[in-house]
Structure formats: C-alpha cells, structure tokens
Design a protein around this motif. Sequence first.
Motif, mmCIF file in Angstrom:
data_model
loop_
_atom_site.group_PDB
_atom_site.id
_atom_site.type_symbol
_atom_site.label_atom_id
_atom_site.label_comp_id
_atom_site.label_asym_id
_atom_site.label_seq_id
_atom_site.Cartn_x
_atom_site.Cartn_y
_atom_site.Cartn_z
ATOM 1 N N GLY A 174 -11.937 23.193 8.999
ATOM 2 C CA GLY A 174 -10.632 23.765 8.694
ATOM 3 C C GLY A 174 -10.032 23.146 7.446
ATOM 4 N N GLU A 175 -8.761 23.468 7.206
ATOM 5 C CA GLU A 175 -8.081 22.959 6.027
ATOM 6 C C GLU A 175 -7.248 21.730 6.392
ATOM 7 O OE1 GLU A 175 -5.748 24.801 2.210
ATOM 8 O OE2 GLU A 175 -5.063 25.441 4.173
ATOM 9 N N TYR A 176 -7.417 20.683 5.595
ATOM 10 C CA TYR A 176 -6.664 19.445 5.766
ATOM 11 C C TYR A 176 -5.613 19.343 4.671
ATOM 12 C CZ TYR A 176 -10.104 17.631 9.124
ATOM 13 O OH TYR A 176 -10.902 17.434 10.220
ATOM 14 N N ARG A 177 -4.535 18.649 4.989
ATOM 15 C CA ARG A 177 -3.455 18.433 4.031
ATOM 16 C C ARG A 177 -3.046 16.973 4.089
ATOM 17 N NH1 ARG A 177 2.570 21.001 4.661
ATOM 18 N NH2 ARG A 177 3.483 20.155 2.753
ATOM 19 N N VAL A 178 -3.029 16.330 2.916
ATOM 20 C CA VAL A 178 -2.666 14.914 2.814
ATOM 21 C C VAL A 178 -1.331 14.817 2.089
ATOM 22 C CG1 VAL A 178 -3.353 12.644 1.985
ATOM 23 C CG2 VAL A 178 -5.104 14.260 2.758
ATOM 24 N N LEU A 179 -0.350 14.173 2.716
ATOM 25 C CA LEU A 179 0.988 13.987 2.152
ATOM 26 C C LEU A 179 1.182 12.515 1.808
ATOM 27 C CD1 LEU A 179 3.003 16.092 4.780
ATOM 28 C CD2 LEU A 179 1.948 16.884 2.674
ATOM 29 N N VAL A 180 1.495 12.247 0.543
ATOM 30 C CA VAL A 180 1.691 10.875 0.083
ATOM 31 C C VAL A 180 3.097 10.766 -0.493
ATOM 32 C CG1 VAL A 180 0.785 9.002 -1.329
ATOM 33 C CG2 VAL A 180 -0.764 10.775 -0.487
ATOM 34 N N THR A 181 3.827 9.746 -0.093
ATOM 35 C CA THR A 181 5.202 9.547 -0.542
ATOM 36 C C THR A 181 5.236 8.749 -1.829
ATOM 37 O OG1 THR A 181 5.993 9.576 1.750
ATOM 38 C CG2 THR A 181 7.472 8.653 0.092
ATOM 39 N N GLU A 228 9.756 11.348 -3.208
ATOM 40 C CA GLU A 228 9.290 12.710 -3.010
ATOM 41 C C GLU A 228 7.855 12.687 -2.481
ATOM 42 O OE1 GLU A 228 9.671 14.740 -6.686
ATOM 43 O OE2 GLU A 228 11.870 14.763 -6.671
ATOM 44 N N VAL A 229 7.477 13.790 -1.853
ATOM 45 C CA VAL A 229 6.159 13.874 -1.225
ATOM 46 C C VAL A 229 5.239 14.724 -2.091
ATOM 47 C CG1 VAL A 229 4.867 14.661 0.791
ATOM 48 C CG2 VAL A 229 7.106 13.586 1.081
ATOM 49 N N SER A 230 4.082 14.169 -2.436
ATOM 50 C CA SER A 230 3.033 14.911 -3.134
ATOM 51 C C SER A 230 1.897 15.160 -2.159
ATOM 52 C CB SER A 230 2.520 14.126 -4.347
ATOM 53 O OG SER A 230 3.545 13.931 -5.296
ATOM 54 N N ASP A 231 1.252 16.293 -2.306
ATOM 55 C CA ASP A 231 0.208 16.635 -1.344
ATOM 56 C C ASP A 231 -1.033 17.150 -2.042
ATOM 57 O OD1 ASP A 231 1.187 18.998 -2.254
ATOM 58 O OD2 ASP A 231 1.372 19.955 -0.311
ATOM 59 N N TYR A 262 0.850 -1.192 0.000
ATOM 60 C CA TYR A 262 0.000 0.000 0.000
ATOM 61 C C TYR A 262 0.884 1.239 0.000
ATOM 62 C CZ TYR A 262 1.047 -0.269 5.016
ATOM 63 O OH TYR A 262 1.684 -0.360 6.226
ATOM 64 N N LEU A 263 0.278 2.380 -0.269
ATOM 65 C CA LEU A 263 0.981 3.657 -0.232
ATOM 66 C C LEU A 263 0.832 4.272 1.152
ATOM 67 C CD1 LEU A 263 -0.102 5.227 -3.662
ATOM 68 C CD2 LEU A 263 2.091 4.172 -3.107
ATOM 69 N N SER A 264 1.917 4.838 1.637
ATOM 70 C CA SER A 264 1.900 5.472 2.961
ATOM 71 C C SER A 264 1.598 6.959 2.819
ATOM 72 C CB SER A 264 3.246 5.279 3.665
ATOM 73 O OG SER A 264 3.532 3.896 3.832
ATOM 74 N N ALA A 265 0.755 7.452 3.714
ATOM 75 C CA ALA A 265 0.372 8.861 3.664
ATOM 76 C C ALA A 265 0.230 9.396 5.086
ATOM 77 C CB ALA A 265 -0.933 9.041 2.894
ATOM 78 N N GLU A 266 0.274 10.719 5.186
ATOM 79 C CA GLU A 266 0.045 11.415 6.444
ATOM 80 C C GLU A 266 -1.040 12.463 6.226
ATOM 81 O OE1 GLU A 266 3.658 13.088 7.826
ATOM 82 O OE2 GLU A 266 4.395 11.223 8.718
ATOM 83 N N VAL A 267 -1.900 12.596 7.212
ATOM 84 C CA VAL A 267 -2.966 13.589 7.158
ATOM 85 C C VAL A 267 -2.712 14.622 8.250
ATOM 86 C CG1 VAL A 267 -5.453 13.995 7.294
ATOM 87 C CG2 VAL A 267 -4.582 11.858 6.310
ATOM 88 N N ILE A 268 -2.509 15.872 7.848
ATOM 89 C CA ILE A 268 -2.322 16.963 8.797
ATOM 90 C C ILE A 268 -3.667 17.637 9.002
ATOM 91 C CG2 ILE A 268 -1.105 19.120 9.271
ATOM 92 C CD1 ILE A 268 1.134 18.182 7.495
ATOM 93 N N GLU A 269 -4.178 17.531 10.217
ATOM 94 C CA GLU A 269 -5.492 18.070 10.525
ATOM 95 C C GLU A 269 -5.386 19.519 10.975
ATOM 96 O OE1 GLU A 269 -6.884 15.432 13.508
ATOM 97 O OE2 GLU A 269 -7.499 13.873 12.087
ATOM 98 N N PRO A 270 -6.470 20.280 10.897
ATOM 99 C CA PRO A 270 -6.420 21.662 11.385
ATOM 100 C C PRO A 270 -6.237 21.698 12.899
ATOM 101 C CG PRO A 270 -8.660 21.030 10.784
ATOM 102 C CD PRO A 270 -7.766 19.928 10.313
ATOM 103 N N GLY A 271 -5.595 22.753 13.373
ATOM 104 C CA GLY A 271 -5.334 22.875 14.803
ATOM 105 C C GLY A 271 -4.055 22.176 15.206
#
Length: 507
Positions: free
Chosen positions: A403-410, A416-419, A362-371
Amino acid sequence: TPEEDIEIDSFVVGERILTLDSPAIPVEFPFTPKQTGRFVFSAEVDKAGGEIVTQNNRVDREVTIIDDFMRLLYVEYEPTWEWRFVKEVFHRDSLVGMRGFRTYLRSSDPSVRENNELFLPSLTLPRSQFFEYDVIFLGDMPAATLSTRFCEMTKQFVSQFGGGLVVMAGPRFGPGQLASTPLADILPVIVDPDARIRDDREFSLTLSPMAPQYDFMRLGQNDQENAKGWGNLGRMPWYQPVRRIEPRATTVLAHHPTHTCIDGKTPQPLIAVRKYGRGEVIYIAHNEMWRLRRKYGELYYRQFWGQLIHRLGLSHALGSQKRFVVRTDRQQYQADDKVLITVEAYNEDFDPLTEDDLPQKYLSAEVIEPGRREDGEPSVQALNISQFRPGVFEARLPVFKGGEYRVLVTDPVTQEVSDVHFQVTSLSAERRSAVRNLAVQQNIAAETNAKSYEVDTVHQLIEDFNPPRQKETSVEVISLWNTWLSFCTLIGLLLVEWFCRKLVNLV
C-alpha cells in the motif's frame, strides 16, 4: 479493452477505453485543481477476460497541491535587449509573474534600486533571501562587481540546493571575466581571460545531435517545425569564444559551424549544459536569443525560455521549501524492504542544522501505514531520524504491508509538517500464503490450455508430454569437381574417346 477511471471525491476526472497491445500503456488525464490541499487520486481498470489476480487493478495516490511561484533573479550590468524581453516574458508567465521576477542592474540609478521592488539594491543579499531563488540569470558582468561571497553562495545554490544557473555572455565584458572567480569551477566551458569577441563574420548556429534530448531545445512538435523555429534566429553577428569544453558532465547543444576551440578539433560551443552537484548550469555564448522573436513574436522565444526555467526551477523544491526537504531513496518498494528516509534540514539562514540545535538530538516523524486499526483510526507509528552529517538526517524504515505509506516530519524551525509518500508492492501471489491454492492452479491450467498435476499424479507428466516432432533441415554445398564421381566420370569419358578414335584409326 478494459476501462480506466480516475475519481476525485467521487467525481470522474477521465475515462478511456484502452487496447492492451503492449506490456505498459501510459494514459494521461488532465486535471486542474481549483484549490490547494490534499487530494487522493484513484485509478482503476476493469477485470480483463481471463484475468485471475485482480488485487492490482486499483491504485491510490495522494497528492498535495500548493499555491506557490518560481523565483528568478536576473543579474546584469546594463539593460540589454535580452534583459528587457526576458523580463516581459516572465512578468506574464503564470508560474513566475510579478512576484517571482527580480533583477540586479548594476548601471541603474541607486534610487531606482532602492525604491522599485523589481530591482535589488545590491548583490549582498542575506542567505535567507538568496537561497529562496530557484533560477539565477547571470549576464555580462565585470569581475569587479561579483564579490567572492556572491560567487560562493551561487556555487552552493547550484550544487547543494539544486538551483539552476544560466550564464549568458555579453559583448562588453565577456565570460573571461569569470576566470578568476569561483564561478569558473561550475561552468560547462573553460573560459579564456584573454579571449575577445568574434564578430568578423555572421554565422548560423548548428544544433548538436544531443539537442533534441533537451525539451527547451525543441521549438516544435516535429523536426520541420523545430528547424523553422531555430531558423527564425537568423544569422548571428557575434559570439564569445572559450578555450575548451569542461569534460566533466558537459553536453554541447549548439556550436559554431566552423570555428573551433584551442585544440583545433572541437567546435566552439554556443549553448552547453553541465550537471553540477544537484543542479544544472547552462552556458550561452551570446545574449542574442531575443532574435527568436524576429518573425513570429514570442512564439518560439517564450517556448525556449519557458521550458528552460521549467527544467531548472522545477527539479527541486521551490523557494524556502528547499530549506527542509524530506526524501526517500526510491518511490516503489517491495514488502520486507527497508526504506531509506533522508531529511535535508537547514535553519533560517540556510545553514545546516545539527543534532546540537535540536532539543531531543533527533528529528521527530510519524509514519502512516496503509489500512486502519480495529477502532477505525489510521495506523501510525513514531520514527526518530538521527543526524547522518550536518544538515542531513537519515533513518531506515522496514515495511511489511503493501500500500501507500506517508511519512510526516516536523520542521524544528517553523513547526510545519513536511511529508513524503512511497508505495509498497505486496508480496507475489506465491509468497502471500504457504498453502498452495488448488483452484487458482486449475484455473491457470484451463486458461492456458495446459494440465494440472498433483504429487500423486505427476508421474503422468512424461506420458502426457507429447510435443510435436520437429524436423531439422540443413543444406550442405558440395563442389562437384572435387568428388571421386566427377573424377571417374571425366576419366571414363576420356577413355571412351580414346577407344573410339582407336577403332576408326585416328590414333
């Protein structure tokens, strides 16, 4: 008249006083970044008179600025006026430049194609180079020079990677050469392999009613200037006819004033566009657009081609970024929604990645939540994105906070990281708290010249409800001749006349 500010690193980009005379007012603040990187734009409006809920008066949006250019490939058999002028225009274009324009000229000397970086030595490019292009121009080429591999990759370039294809018919070979190639399936028209050039009479092209809806067909700010621009094209000496229009998702933007297709009704298309997959194909029945330079130089010519490649090239990720793209199904969500995150992933040769190519499947990702958390660090959660089909990975992410969310996928190939960013709207004021806000209720009633009631005083609503009595007026037209009053009056008059005549011995 609240004010609206946009700040970047505490610098005010723009400020404007607005009059709120409609539900939504678009406002533009031009900003040209001087460096690449990540910027946070903040837009804020002042509290308006009588406004009670002010939590939505400010919004932040994070934007990534990159330094990249558009890549154009022009395929032509021999030098034409169109080829020369298009090359000059895009060499001076800041979005393309010398780095972005490449051409394959079949009739050029092999040594020139080998030694001049402007020319490609052949059309059999590796997939890793071919799919980096953003727009392909296909000129007057014989079918023998177009390999099946090139045609199939071009179809995939348009349908799968969202690339743009411009097909320009020439006087020597014509579009009928494409009838026996896979490219015939993606054209906006059905070409005729037996058709011949029509050059018996000059003509002026006629714009269709759909033309103003496409920016590259608008050569002026108003109808008068647009007519002036297209009039500068003059009378055309020839064009290549086609059998008919491809009925699926084809829009004709310009046609011949008198000639028709094989059905005898549809005008011969001169400029047509078709949506194919995720990309677009534009067909031009001649290579005489350079005549737009006739009186005003590059003014209208540059505008036509510049807006056309902006439409075709900027509708997708540029260059090699098409190989790994992260998307969401929407840009705006409500709290408690589920966000569909889709990743289109390909390897160095633009072949689909599968779970077998990934060590963790699977692909690994990170979700940056607001706050932020209690320690001041960003709130981050891990996310695994599984394969949906070869080349496509999907995951659903429930969101609860506004709020605004940001998803980072490697990217597993380049690391490299795409978001991707998306916005979540908070719950409505009624759903934020189960407890009724008495103060807000009373303020709303006072601002709207209304009344507020409690459970124990709601019975007074009927007594206080005294709407003004409305008078309803209706008009009924009655024919006088068709009433008993008219009948009796007429009979009475006749009887009076008869008695009068009787008295004077006239009867």
